[in-house]
Write a protein that holds these residues in place. Structure first.
Motif, PDB file in Angstrom:
ATOM      1  N   ILE A   1      -1.323  10.882   4.997  1.00  0.00           N
ATOM      2  CA  ILE A   1      -1.032   9.765   5.900  1.00  0.00           C
ATOM      3  C   ILE A   1      -1.952   9.781   7.110  1.00  0.00           C
ATOM      4  CG2 ILE A   1       0.737   8.802   7.436  1.00  0.00           C
ATOM      5  CD1 ILE A   1       2.810  10.066   5.412  1.00  0.00           C
TER       6      ILE A   1
ATOM      7  N   SER B   1      -4.861  11.009   7.455  1.00  0.00           N
ATOM      8  CA  SER B   1      -6.297  10.894   7.193  1.00  0.00           C
ATOM      9  C   SER B   1      -6.731   9.466   6.888  1.00  0.00           C
ATOM     10  CB  SER B   1      -6.697  11.814   6.037  1.00  0.00           C
ATOM     11  OG  SER B   1      -6.182  11.312   4.813  1.00  0.00           O
ATOM     12  N   LEU B   2      -5.771   8.581   6.626  1.00  0.00           N
ATOM     13  CA  LEU B   2      -6.105   7.185   6.325  1.00  0.00           C
ATOM     14  C   LEU B   2      -6.537   6.441   7.582  1.00  0.00           C
ATOM     15  CD1 LEU B   2      -3.331   5.854   3.916  1.00  0.00           C
ATOM     16  CD2 LEU B   2      -5.696   6.356   3.358  1.00  0.00           C
TER      17      LEU B   2
ATOM     18  N   HIS C   1      -0.037   3.449  11.875  1.00  0.00           N
ATOM     19  CA  HIS C   1      -0.272   2.461  10.816  1.00  0.00           C
ATOM     20  C   HIS C   1       0.409   1.107  11.002  1.00  0.00           C
ATOM     21  CE1 HIS C   1      -2.632   5.175   8.402  1.00  0.00           C
ATOM     22  NE2 HIS C   1      -1.717   6.113   8.553  1.00  0.00           N
TER      23      HIS C   1
ATOM     24  N   HIS D   1      -2.733   4.829  -2.535  1.00  0.00           N
ATOM     25  CA  HIS D   1      -3.695   5.662  -1.809  1.00  0.00           C
ATOM     26  C   HIS D   1      -3.300   7.125  -1.999  1.00  0.00           C
ATOM     27  CE1 HIS D   1      -5.235   2.119   0.391  1.00  0.00           C
ATOM     28  NE2 HIS D   1      -3.977   1.718   0.328  1.00  0.00           N
TER      29      HIS D   1
ATOM     30  N   ALA E   1      -3.798  10.039  -0.666  1.00  0.00           N
ATOM     31  CA  ALA E   1      -4.365  10.617   0.563  1.00  0.00           C
ATOM     32  C   ALA E   1      -3.251  11.025   1.505  1.00  0.00           C
ATOM     33  CB  ALA E   1      -5.264   9.578   1.249  1.00  0.00           C
TER      34      ALA E   1
ATOM     35  N   SER F   1       0.094  11.735  -1.159  1.00  0.00           N
ATOM     36  CA  SER F   1      -0.982  12.724  -1.245  1.00  0.00           C
ATOM     37  C   SER F   1      -0.965  13.519  -2.548  1.00  0.00           C
ATOM     38  CB  SER F   1      -0.914  13.690  -0.054  1.00  0.00           C
ATOM     39  OG  SER F   1       0.310  14.413  -0.065  1.00  0.00           O
TER      40      SER F   1
ATOM     41  N   HIS G   1       0.868  -1.176   0.000  1.00  0.00           N
ATOM     42  CA  HIS G   1       0.000   0.000   0.000  1.00  0.00           C
ATOM     43  C   HIS G   1       0.908   1.229   0.000  1.00  0.00           C
ATOM     44  CE1 HIS G   1      -3.782  -2.186   0.827  1.00  0.00           C
ATOM     45  NE2 HIS G   1      -2.920  -3.079   1.297  1.00  0.00           N
TER      46      HIS G   1
ATOM     47  N   VAL H   1       1.299   5.188  -0.013  1.00  0.00           N
ATOM     48  CA  VAL H   1       0.532   6.353   0.400  1.00  0.00           C
ATOM     49  C   VAL H   1       1.228   7.607  -0.119  1.00  0.00           C
ATOM     50  CG1 VAL H   1      -0.453   7.613   2.354  1.00  0.00           C
ATOM     51  CG2 VAL H   1      -0.171   5.115   2.489  1.00  0.00           C
TER      52      VAL H   1
ATOM     53  N   ALA I   1      -3.757   1.335   9.326  1.00  0.00           N
ATOM     54  CA  ALA I   1      -3.580   0.239   8.370  1.00  0.00           C
ATOM     55  C   ALA I   1      -3.299  -1.117   9.005  1.00  0.00           C
ATOM     56  CB  ALA I   1      -2.440   0.585   7.414  1.00  0.00           C
TER      57      ALA I   1
END
Length: 197
Positions: free
Chosen positions: A116, A118-119, A145, A112, A114, A89, A85, A87, A122
Motif C-alpha cells: 500500500i 509503495s503505490l 490514497h 495491484h 504491491a 501485496s 483498484h 491492492v 491514488a
C-alpha cells in the motif's frame, strides 16, 4: 440476497464458489468460516454497497486479500461508472483476484500486487478496507490514497471505539459509525476530511 439483481446474485454465488475452490491452497478466509461464507463474509461486505449508495469514479480497496470487501463492491457496481483498484501485496492472492475479475466479467477491476505504502497516491473517490490494520496506521494509508473530498469506508471489529480514540490522538477527521448488520458490536466507519494533528 433478495435485494439485488439476478445477475449480481449469480456473480456473488460464483465468487463464493471460487473462494471455496482456492481457499485450501492460499487461505483466503479462515477455514472455520468457509461453510458460512455467504453470511459471514459476502453479506458482511455487501453492507458497504448499501451504505455507499450510488457512486462514480475511482474506488481503491486496501489489503484486498480474497476480495473482501473490494471485489464484492465491484460485483455490486458492475454496471456503474466505477473503476476498482484492489491492492494486495501477496502475489498468490493477487492472482486469485485477477482470476475472479476475469471469470466474473468485471472489466473495471485492476489488481495491484504491491504494498500500500509503495503505490503512487491514488487520489481515490472511495477507499475501503476490512480487517487490515489498527485504525491509527490505517489512517495513514487512507490519507495517502483518498482524494480531497473523498470518503473512506473502514470495516472495524468490536474494539473500534478504542481504535477510534487512538486514531484521534494523531489525526483529525469527520466520521459516522454505522452499526454492522452481521457482527454484533462491530461498525463500518465512514470517514472524510482527514488531516494530521
Amino acid at each position: 440476497m433478495s435485494d439485488v439483481s439476478r445477475e449480481t446474485s449469480e456473480r456473488l454465488h460464483d465468487y463464493a464458489r471460487l473462494i471455496e475452490k482456492w481457499n485450501p491452497r492460499i487461505n483466503l478466509v479462515a477455514r472455520s468460516t468457509l461453510q458460512d461464507i455467504s453470511d459471514r463474509h459476502i453479506r458482511d461486505s455487501t453492507q458497504l454497497a448499501a451504505l455507499a449508495g450510488p457512486v462514480t469514479g475511482k474506488w481503491v480497496d486496501l489489503g484486498s486479500g480474497g476480495g473482501l470487501p473490494g471485489l464484492v463492491a465491484a460485483i455490486h457496481y458492475a454496471d456503474q461508472p466505477v473503476d476498482f483498484h484492489l491492492v494486495e501485496s501477496d502475489q498468490r492472492k493477487a492472482t486469485f483476484l485477477r482470476t475472479c475479475s476475469r471469470e466474473l466479467s468485471l472489466g473495471r477491476v485492476t489488481v495491484h500486487a504491491a504494498r500500500i505504502e509503495s503505490l503512487i497516491p491514488a487520489a481515490a473517490d472511495i477507499v475501503s478496507a476490512r480487517a487490515l490494520a489498527p485504525l491509527p496506521l490505517l489512517m495513514s494509508y487512507v490519507d495517502r490514497h483518498l482524494k480531497q473530498g473523498g470518503t473512506a469506508w473502514l470495516m472495524k471489529g468490536e474494539n473500534w471505539q478504542d481504535e477510534l480514540r487512538d486514531a484521534q490522538a494523531q489525526w483529525q477527521f469527520r466520521y459516522d459509525a454505522h452499526p454492522s448488520q452481521t457482527h454484533q458490536n462491530a461498525a463500518i466507519l465512514e470517514i472524510g476530511d482527514i488531516s494530521h494533528v
